[in-house]
Design an enzyme around this catalytic site. Structure first.
Site, PDB file in Angstrom:
ATOM      1  N   TYR A   1      35.093  45.718  25.245  1.00 30.63           N
ATOM      2  CA  TYR A   1      36.151  44.690  25.173  1.00 30.63           C
ATOM      3  C   TYR A   1      37.326  45.147  24.313  1.00 30.63           C
ATOM      4  O   TYR A   1      38.463  44.748  24.565  1.00 30.63           O
ATOM      5  CB  TYR A   1      35.569  43.350  24.683  1.00 30.63           C
ATOM      6  CG  TYR A   1      34.783  42.686  25.786  1.00 30.63           C
ATOM      7  CD1 TYR A   1      33.398  42.787  25.857  1.00 30.63           C
ATOM      8  CD2 TYR A   1      35.451  42.043  26.829  1.00 30.63           C
ATOM      9  CE1 TYR A   1      32.685  42.239  26.911  1.00 30.63           C
ATOM     10  CE2 TYR A   1      34.740  41.487  27.892  1.00 30.63           C
ATOM     11  CZ  TYR A   1      33.367  41.594  27.932  1.00 30.63           C
ATOM     12  OH  TYR A   1      32.670  41.075  28.998  1.00 30.63           O
TER      13      TYR A   1
ATOM     14  N   HIS B   1      36.790  31.786  32.018  1.00 23.34           N
ATOM     15  CA  HIS B   1      35.912  32.867  31.539  1.00 23.34           C
ATOM     16  C   HIS B   1      36.304  33.315  30.137  1.00 23.34           C
ATOM     17  O   HIS B   1      35.895  34.386  29.690  1.00 23.34           O
ATOM     18  CB  HIS B   1      35.953  34.056  32.507  1.00 23.34           C
ATOM     19  CG  HIS B   1      35.318  33.748  33.830  1.00 23.34           C
ATOM     20  ND1 HIS B   1      35.509  34.537  34.947  1.00 23.34           N
ATOM     21  CD2 HIS B   1      34.507  32.744  34.219  1.00 23.34           C
ATOM     22  CE1 HIS B   1      34.829  34.026  35.964  1.00 23.34           C
ATOM     23  NE2 HIS B   1      34.215  32.927  35.555  1.00 23.34           N
TER      24      HIS B   1
ATOM     25  N   SER C   1      38.033  37.831  44.783  1.00 28.04           N
ATOM     26  CA  SER C   1      37.155  38.223  45.892  1.00 28.04           C
ATOM     27  C   SER C   1      36.251  37.069  46.302  1.00 28.04           C
ATOM     28  O   SER C   1      35.532  37.144  47.288  1.00 28.04           O
ATOM     29  CB  SER C   1      36.292  39.416  45.478  1.00 28.04           C
ATOM     30  OG  SER C   1      35.495  39.029  44.362  1.00 28.04           O
TER      31      SER C   1
ATOM     32  N   ALA D   1      50.079  40.622  45.482  1.00 28.57           N
ATOM     33  CA  ALA D   1      50.471  39.343  44.872  1.00 28.57           C
ATOM     34  C   ALA D   1      51.932  39.362  44.411  1.00 28.57           C
ATOM     35  O   ALA D   1      52.641  38.352  44.538  1.00 28.57           O
ATOM     36  CB  ALA D   1      49.552  39.048  43.686  1.00 28.57           C
TER      37      ALA D   1
ATOM     38  N   ARG E   1      39.493  46.897  26.795  1.00 30.86           N
ATOM     39  CA  ARG E   1      40.148  45.936  27.705  1.00 30.86           C
ATOM     40  C   ARG E   1      41.212  45.150  26.950  1.00 30.86           C
ATOM     41  O   ARG E   1      42.272  44.843  27.463  1.00 30.86           O
ATOM     42  CB  ARG E   1      39.115  44.993  28.320  1.00 30.86           C
ATOM     43  CG  ARG E   1      38.150  45.698  29.271  1.00 30.86           C
ATOM     44  CD  ARG E   1      37.238  44.708  29.960  1.00 30.86           C
ATOM     45  NE  ARG E   1      38.004  43.800  30.811  1.00 30.86           N
ATOM     46  CZ  ARG E   1      37.496  42.653  31.258  1.00 30.86           C
ATOM     47  NH1 ARG E   1      36.273  42.275  30.915  1.00 30.86           N
ATOM     48  NH2 ARG E   1      38.216  41.877  32.039  1.00 30.86           N
TER      49      ARG E   1
HETATM   50  N1  APR Z   1      47.392  41.548  45.018  1.00 33.06           N
HETATM   51  C1  APR Z   1      46.550  40.594  45.489  1.00 33.06           C
HETATM   52  N2  APR Z   1      45.206  40.744  45.516  1.00 33.06           N
HETATM   53  C2  APR Z   1      44.707  41.908  45.047  1.00 33.06           C
HETATM   54  C3  APR Z   1      45.522  42.951  44.556  1.00 33.06           C
HETATM   55  C4  APR Z   1      46.924  42.737  44.547  1.00 33.06           C
HETATM   56  N3  APR Z   1      47.771  43.650  44.095  1.00 33.06           N
HETATM   57  N4  APR Z   1      44.711  43.981  44.183  1.00 33.06           N
HETATM   58  C5  APR Z   1      43.445  43.590  44.419  1.00 33.06           C
HETATM   59  N5  APR Z   1      43.438  42.350  44.958  1.00 33.06           N
HETATM   60  C6  APR Z   1      42.278  41.536  45.362  1.00 33.06           C
HETATM   61  C7  APR Z   1      41.129  42.335  45.905  1.00 33.06           C
HETATM   62  O1  APR Z   1      41.255  42.493  47.311  1.00 33.06           O
HETATM   63  C8  APR Z   1      39.931  41.439  45.550  1.00 33.06           C
HETATM   64  O2  APR Z   1      39.669  40.507  46.606  1.00 33.06           O
HETATM   65  O3  APR Z   1      41.811  40.905  44.190  1.00 33.06           O
HETATM   66  C9  APR Z   1      40.410  40.662  44.322  1.00 33.06           C
HETATM   67  C10 APR Z   1      39.730  41.101  43.043  1.00 33.06           C
HETATM   68  O4  APR Z   1      38.367  40.777  43.167  1.00 33.06           O
HETATM   69  P1  APR Z   1      37.388  41.093  41.944  1.00 33.06           P
HETATM   70  O5  APR Z   1      37.590  42.494  41.487  1.00 33.06           O
HETATM   71  O6  APR Z   1      36.017  40.658  42.362  1.00 33.06           O
HETATM   72  O7  APR Z   1      37.905  40.160  40.758  1.00 33.06           O
HETATM   73  P2  APR Z   1      37.637  38.607  40.579  1.00 33.06           P
HETATM   74  O8  APR Z   1      37.527  37.908  41.894  1.00 33.06           O
HETATM   75  O9  APR Z   1      38.659  38.110  39.622  1.00 33.06           O
HETATM   76  O10 APR Z   1      36.199  38.578  39.849  1.00 33.06           O
HETATM   77  C11 APR Z   1      35.722  37.309  39.431  1.00 33.06           C
HETATM   78  O11 APR Z   1      33.867  38.354  38.302  1.00 33.06           O
HETATM   79  O12 APR Z   1      33.136  40.055  37.014  1.00 33.06           O
HETATM   80  C12 APR Z   1      33.478  38.740  36.987  1.00 33.06           C
HETATM   81  O13 APR Z   1      34.264  37.573  35.129  1.00 33.06           O
HETATM   82  C13 APR Z   1      34.629  38.528  36.064  1.00 33.06           C
HETATM   83  O14 APR Z   1      36.453  37.005  36.325  1.00 33.06           O
HETATM   84  C14 APR Z   1      35.723  38.020  36.990  1.00 33.06           C
HETATM   85  C15 APR Z   1      34.945  37.452  38.161  1.00 33.06           C
END
Ligand code: APR
Length: 228
Positions: free
Chosen positions: A52, A104, A172, A214, A55
């Site tokens: 952390y 979170h 995701s 995004a 990060r």
């Molecule tokens: N613009 C839009 N979407 C994007 C971009 C971008 N530039 N880059 C990546 N993505 C999308 C990916 O396609 C993916 O669907 O963002 C998503 C990221 O997914 P994850 O890596 O799973 O992150 P997240 O959904 O925030 O994870 C949820 O999981 O590990 C835990 O606590 C952690 O908060 C996190 C939670």
């Protein structure tokens, strides 16, 4: 009308903070059981603090991107209420001038595992730090780990029950309870939109999908909402 927006790591990806499950994502480089669970922290607090600390340093050096800026503009200028719920632990929504509910937790926060006091986290935390309230050496990041209860769930639920529009941006849809918010919004009769680099696993649950980075798609979506 109330707009409820859920953001994930994808909204901060173009600020250089990476994501979790994309290729080269954090969980492809670290074992989440070792660095993002209470059991991992109990086993090796120094490893968790080091994870952390890295990060936290990346997050403080990152800048909001056009998506964060557009969401702050929407929250400021939309005629109704705009609630941002983020799964992210960076401070980029706030740096762009928005308010966000951090379900979170946040890298900027520290907590005592003994007395539950919270305070602003120093840039680097270590297992020998002492709690400023009770003096115990049991400080931890104020972050919700896997297996722990996310924060602000009651107020988030009440917002979802009143949503006229729900948007999931850069997530995701793999981690609950956030992944279930779209179902709550649908039950409330809200319109739903997913804004993501590629369709998520739950894309089919959304009335509308806007695909792309995004920083390009969110400003266009906000302009559409703010245009008379
Ligand atoms: N613009 C839009 N979407 C994007 C971009 C971008 N530039 N880059 C990546 N993505 C999308 C990916 O396609 C993916 O669907 O963002 C998503 C990221 O997914 P994850 O890596 O799973 O992150 P997240 O959904 O925030 O994870 C949820 O999981 O590990 C835990 O606590 C952690 O908060 C996190 C939670």
């Amino acid at each position: 009308m109330k707009i409820v927006i859920l953001t994930g790591a994808g909204v901060s990806a173009e600020s250089g903070l990476g994501t979790f499950r994309d290729k080269n994502g954090l969980w492809t480089r670290y074992d989440l059981n070792e660095v993002a669970t209470p059991e991992g922290f109990a086993r090796d607090p120094a490893k968790v603090h080091a994870f952390y600390n890295a990060r936290r340093r990346n997050a403080v050096e990152a800048e909001p991107n056009a998506a964060h800026d557009a969401l702050a503009t929407l929250q400021r200028e939309f005629r109704g209420e705009v609630v941002i719920v983020t799964q992210n632990v960076d401070g980029l929504h706030e740096a762009a001038g928005a308010d966000a509910l951090h379900m979170h937790g946040a890298l900027s926060g520290a907590r005592c595992a003994a007395c539950h006091a919270t305070w602003g986290a120093p840039l680097f935390m270590s297992p020998t730090d002492l709690c400023p309230s009770c003096g115990a050496s049991s400080t931890r990041p104020d972050i919700v780990w896997f297996g722990e209860m996310p924060m602000h769930m009651e107020v988030i639920q009440s917002h979802l029950n009143e949503a006229g529009l729900f948007a999931a941006i850069g997530t995701s849809g793999e981690v609950y309870p956030a992944a279930g918010f779209v179902m709550e919004a649908l039950r409330a009769g809200a319109d739903t939109v997913e804004i993501n680099l590629e369709p998520s696993g739950s894309a089919g649950l959304f009335h509308r999908r806007l695909i792309g980075p995004a920083s390009e798609v969110v400003p266009r979506w906000v302009d559409e909402l703010l245009s008379p």
